[in-house]
Design an enzyme around this catalytic site. Structure first.
Site, PDB file in Angstrom:
ATOM      1  N   GLU A   1      -5.301  -6.709  -4.535  1.00 37.71           N
ATOM      2  CA  GLU A   1      -6.369  -6.846  -3.649  1.00 37.71           C
ATOM      3  C   GLU A   1      -5.921  -6.848  -2.016  1.00 37.71           C
ATOM      4  OE1 GLU A   1      -9.675  -6.562  -2.705  1.00 37.71           O
ATOM      5  OE2 GLU A   1     -10.174  -7.840  -4.355  1.00 37.71           O
TER       6      GLU A   1
ATOM      7  N   LYS B   1      -4.252   3.385   2.502  1.00 39.90           N
ATOM      8  CA  LYS B   1      -5.344   2.753   2.161  1.00 39.90           C
ATOM      9  C   LYS B   1      -6.417   3.590   1.582  1.00 39.90           C
ATOM     10  CE  LYS B   1      -4.203  -1.144   5.031  1.00 39.90           C
ATOM     11  NZ  LYS B   1      -4.156  -1.507   6.339  1.00 39.90           N
TER      12      LYS B   1
ATOM     13  N   LYS C   1       0.746  -1.260  -0.058  1.00 37.22           N
ATOM     14  CA  LYS C   1      -0.097  -0.044   0.123  1.00 37.22           C
ATOM     15  C   LYS C   1       0.682   1.356   0.106  1.00 37.22           C
ATOM     16  CE  LYS C   1      -0.647  -1.256   4.566  1.00 37.22           C
ATOM     17  NZ  LYS C   1      -0.180  -2.561   4.510  1.00 37.22           N
TER      18      LYS C   1
ATOM     19  N   ILE D   1     -10.147  -8.628   3.239  1.00 31.90           N
ATOM     20  CA  ILE D   1     -11.418  -8.390   2.670  1.00 31.90           C
ATOM     21  C   ILE D   1     -11.490  -7.887   1.061  1.00 31.90           C
ATOM     22  CG2 ILE D   1     -13.412  -6.690   2.888  1.00 31.90           C
ATOM     23  CD1 ILE D   1     -12.322  -6.214   5.774  1.00 31.90           C
TER      24      ILE D   1
ATOM     25  N   GLU E   1       3.524  -2.631  16.017  1.00 28.27           N
ATOM     26  CA  GLU E   1       4.864  -2.715  16.018  1.00 28.27           C
ATOM     27  C   GLU E   1       5.567  -2.101  17.294  1.00 28.27           C
ATOM     28  OE1 GLU E   1       6.352  -3.798  13.175  1.00 28.27           O
ATOM     29  OE2 GLU E   1       4.264  -4.445  12.309  1.00 28.27           O
TER      30      GLU E   1
ATOM     31  N   GLY F   1      -3.076  -9.804   9.073  1.00 28.01           N
ATOM     32  CA  GLY F   1      -2.559 -11.163   9.273  1.00 28.01           C
ATOM     33  C   GLY F   1      -2.029 -11.980   7.883  1.00 28.01           C
TER      34      GLY F   1
ATOM     35  N   GLY G   1       1.860  -8.631  19.747  1.00 27.98           N
ATOM     36  CA  GLY G   1       2.297  -8.614  18.250  1.00 27.98           C
ATOM     37  C   GLY G   1       1.251  -7.980  17.206  1.00 27.98           C
TER      38      GLY G   1
ATOM     39  N   ASP H   1      -0.819   4.420   7.963  1.00 26.21           N
ATOM     40  CA  ASP H   1      -1.248   3.236   7.133  1.00 26.21           C
ATOM     41  C   ASP H   1      -2.545   3.405   6.603  1.00 26.21           C
ATOM     42  OD1 ASP H   1      -1.158   0.185   6.854  1.00 26.21           O
ATOM     43  OD2 ASP H   1      -3.178   0.443   7.777  1.00 26.21           O
TER      44      ASP H   1
END
Lengths: 433, 433
Positions: free
Chosen positions: A130, A206, A106, A137, A191, A306, A188, A202
Site C-alpha cells: 500500500e 509509481k 516502488k 493515501i 534530496e 513522510g 529536506g 519516482d
C-alpha cells in the site's frame, strides 16, 4: 487482554519510515492485536550498520545486522530498505520461508514485481505494498479490490510530493525552478541529488504500479514514457496561469480504445485546468484521480510521503497480513491476465498548448495555421500578443484539439524550420478533460 | 480462455443497482473471471414480482420469485433489495448455507450489523459492503484495511448526495430549500418522501458504519445524533457565505481524548470554511475526509449514489468474494473489539456560530457577552450590523471558540430569555479545523 496467537514480525530497515513503523508497532501493540486478531511481536530490526546514528529510542537489543536469521522464522517481513539489492534477495527469502511480505519499495516492484509476485504465488504467500504508490493515501486496495469489478479508463496522479511542492511554489510565488529546488533541498523536501524526483523516475515507478493494478496487466518500467520538470520555467508557469491552467507533474495511465484495446502509461508535466480537482492539490500532497466506466470520477487525496505517514500504510498492510495468517488459505495473487499492449508515446492522443515567437508581419499566422493543418493538428484557440520592445516579434499561443503525439512533434519540427517561427517557446500537453 | 472454477452468484433485487450489477456481470464476464480467478455465473435474480415493469433487457429466464431456492447452492449472494426484511433473513440464510454475502444495505447493517457479522464469523463466511457507506467511493477497504494500523481521529463525511445537491444549489443560486427540493424530486435526485435524506436518516446509517470501521467498535444507530437540513433557509445560507463558510450536511465521527477514550458520532448541517476540501464538493457528489494520527489528512471523493456507480462497488466486492473462495481460509471478521463508549451530543465540543437579532441600544452587546461568559462559551469573533428599516434592530453574529454542546444550548436558552435578544436566528456548529 485476549490471549492472541503470536506472529513474529521482522523489520528490514530503520530509516525514516522503518523507525516510525517500529515505534508504532511497539506503542500501539495491544490495539493492533485487537484489530488483527493476532499479537504482533517485533522480532528484530535488520540494519546495515549498528553504529549508524539514529534519531530514535527504539530498544538497542532489537537491532541486528543479520537479516537472514531474522527472516527465517518470521511470519511477516516488512522490507523498508529501498533499492533493488539486498531488498530483492531478502524478500524472496522471506517468501520462500513462508512469510508474507509488506514493502514500500516502488523501485523494486516496478522492476522486479513479476518475479516477486510469481514467487509468492508458488508458495501461497502474499505481498502487500500500500505504501509503494502514493505514500499514506490508500490507493492500492481501491484499485486492486474495490474497482476490480469496474473498468478503469484513466488515472491521472500527482504521485511525487517533491515536484508538486516545487511546481506549486513556482505557481503561487512566481519563483524560478532552481531557487525553489534549493529551498526544497534545504527544507529536506528534496534530496541533494534530486534526479529521482525532478526527472520523473519516482513518478514513473509509481505509474507502472498503478497502471498494472488498474488495467490488470504487467507494465514494465521501460514502457513508461517519462519527462521531468527541469525545463519548466517562470515564463511557462506565467503563461499557464494566464491561460487558466496550472502545470502539474502527472502520471497518466490510460485505456486506449481500438480493434485491440491498449494502454498508455506516461509521466510528464502537463497543463491542468484550474477548475480540475487536481489543480488544487498544493504543497507536497499527492492525489490520484481515477475515471472508471461505472464508478465515474473518483479522487484520493493525502500525504504522498513522510516517515510517519508512510508508516500508516505499512502498518495497515501488516494488520492485513496478520488477519490473512489467522484466516488461513493462500494469498491472493496479482491480477495481470489482461495482457494489454502498451503503446509508445508517439501513438498517444492529447491536447497541446504550443507557444511560439514569430515575426510580427502579415501572413505569419496563415503560414503557421497551414503547417498545423497539413500536420493533422487542429487548432482550438489562438492568442497573439506583441512582445519585446522592438514590436517586431509576436507571441502566438495555440491550443489544439486532440492530436496524435507523432503528428504533433513532426509539426512542431516543421514549424521550427519554417522560417516564420523565431523560437518554439514551449510545447505542453493539456490533461484532464 | 482459461478454464476457471465456476462460482454461482445469486442476485436478490433488480432495482436501479441490481439491474446494473446483472448487466455488468453478463457483459464483462470473461474480464471479471480473469481478475477473480473464477468464472462468475449469474445463477438467477430474485424479485418480488416477475411482472413489475423493468427498464432492462436482462434474460427473462434469470428472474425468479423464489429467493430461497436461489440462495441454496450459491457461492456468493448479492443482496440489493434494501430494507430490513426479507433482506436480513435472506442474508442469514446465505451465510448459513455457506455463501459469502455482498450487500449495499446500509439500513440493515446499521441496525442488524452485529447479528449478521456474528453469523458470518461462526461459519467462516465474509460479508462485503463497499457500496453501503458512500456509493462508488472506495471507503470501506481504506478504513477496514489500509488504515487498520493507524488511529483515526476524525471523519467528516458528505455521505448523502441528495442533501448535498440541495445545499449546493441553495448556496450557488440563492434558492430556498423547498424550491430546490421540488426540483430534486422532479429530476429523480430526491424521493417523493424525502425524509430519509433531508432528515439525515440515510447519513446517520452511513455514519454508524463508518464510525464502527474507523474506531473498531460497535456503533448502534440510536447512538448517532441526527439533525436534518429542513431548517436551513436562504438567510442562513447567505449569512454563511458572507462569513466565508458553506453549509454542508456532515457525518462527523470523532475520537475524544480523556481518561477513557470515547467517540462521538453525529450528523448535522454544519458551517465549513470555504477553503476546506469538503467545501468544494458540489452537486450530488460525496466525499469522506479522514484525519488519522499517522497518515494525516486524507480525502476520498466521488459519486455517492446512482445505479451504475453503486454497481461498481458491488462488483468489486463480488470479485473479492470470488478471490477469497478460490484462496480458501475463513472470512476476516469485523474488528469491533475496541468497545469505545459513545458520548451523547451534549458532551461534544465544537465551535459555533450564533446569529441573534437584538435591540440596537447601548449595553446589549455587554449583556450578551456576559451571558456567554457565564455559560463558559468563549467569544472568538463578533459582527454587529443594523438591519430592518426601523434601525432599532441589530443583527449580532457571534463566532465562538470550542465549547461544550450542553453549555452552548443552555447559554442560547438564557440568551433567548434575556430580554435583549429579540430572536435567535440560527445556531450552527462549525466543523473542519
Amino acid at each position: 487482554m485476549t490471549d492472541y496467537r503470536k506472529l513474529r514480525v521482522a523489520l528490514l530497515g530503520a530509516g525514516a519510515v522503518g523507525s516510525q513503523v517500529a515505534a508504532l508497532l511497539l506503542r500501539h501493540g495491544d490495539e493492533l492485536a485487537d484489530r488483527a486478531g493476532a499479537s504482533l511481536e517485533l522480532a528484530g530490526i535488520a540494519v546495515r550498520d549498528l553504529e549508524a546514528p539514529r534519531e530514535t529510542d527504539l530498544p538497542k537489543e532489537l537491532f541486528t545486522t543479520d537479516a537472514e536469521s531474522l527472516i527465517v522464522g518470521a511470519d511477516i517481513v516488512i522490507e523498508l530498505m529501498g533499492g533493488i539489492e539486498p531488498a530483492r534477495t531478502n524478500i524472496l527469502q522471506a517468501i520462500n520461508s513462508g512469510a508474507d511480505v509488506v514493502t514500500a519499495n516502488k523501485a523494486l516492484l516496478a522492476t522486479h514485481g513479476p518475479e516477486i509476485f510469481d514467487a509468492a504465488d508458488q508458495v501461497g504467500a502474499q505481498v502487500y505494498y500500500e505504501a509503494a504508490a502514493a505514500g499514506a493515501i490508500p490507493i492500492i486496495r481501491p484499485l486492486r479490490d474495490s474497482l476490480a469489478g469496474d473498468r478503469v479508463q484513466r488515472i491521472m496522479g500527482i504521485v511525487n510530493g517533491t515536484t508538486n511542492y516545487i511546481l506549486d511554489r513556482m505557481d503561487t510565488e512566481g519563483a524560478e525552478f532552481l531557487d525553489v529546488l534549493a529551498d526544497a533541498q534545504a527544507l529536506g523536501y528534496a534530496e541533494s541529488d534530486p534526479t529521482a524526483d525532478v526527472d520523473g523516475y519516482d513518478a514513473a515507478q509509481k505509474a507502472a504500479i498503478l497502471a498494472s493494478l488498474a488495467f490488470h496487466t504487467t507494465v514494465p518500467l521501460d514502457s513508461v514514457h517519462r519527462e521531468g520538470i527541469t525545463r519548466i520555467d517562470k515564463t511557462m508557469m506565467d503563461a499557464a496561469r494566464h491561460a487558466g491552467y496550472v502545470i502539474k507533474l502527472l502520471a497518466v495511465c490510460e485505456r486506449i480504445a481500438g480493434d485491440q484495446e491498449s494502454i498508455s502509461v506516461r509521466v510528464y508535466p502537463a497543463l491542468v485546468d484550474r477548475s480540475h480537482p487536481l489543480a488544487s492539490v498544493h504543497g507536497a500532497n499527492n492525489a490520484v484521480f481515477v475515471q472508471a466506466e461505472a464508478a465515474g470520477n473518483l479522487m484520493f487525496y493525502g500525504a504522498g510521503a513522510g516517515g510517519v505517514q508512510t508508516a500508516s500504510a505499512v502498518l495497515g498492510d501488516v494488520v492485513s497480513a496478520a488477519r490473512r495468517h489467522i484466516a488461513g488459505g493462500v494469498g491472493v495473487g496479482e491480477s495481470t491476465r489482461a495482457n494489454m499492449p502498451i503503446v509508445p508515446i508517439g501513438h498517444v492522443t492529447t491536447r497541446y498548448q504550443i507557444t511560439l515567437e514569430v515575426a510580427d508581419q502579415p501572413g505569419v499566422l496563415a503560414t503557421v495555421a497551414g503547417i498545423l493543418s497539413e500536420g493533422r493538428v487542429s487548432i482550438a484557440t489562438v492568442e497573439q500578443t506583441v512582445t519585446g520592445e522592438d514590436a517586431v516579434t509576436a507571441r502566438l499561443v495555440i491550443g489544439t484539439h486532440k492530436a496524435l503525439e507523432n503528428d504533433l512533434s513532426e509539426t512542431v519540427d516543421r514549424l521550427a524550420a519554417s522560417g516564420v517561427v523565431q523560437r518554439v517557446v514551449s510545447v505542453l500537453r493539456v490533461e484532464g478533460d
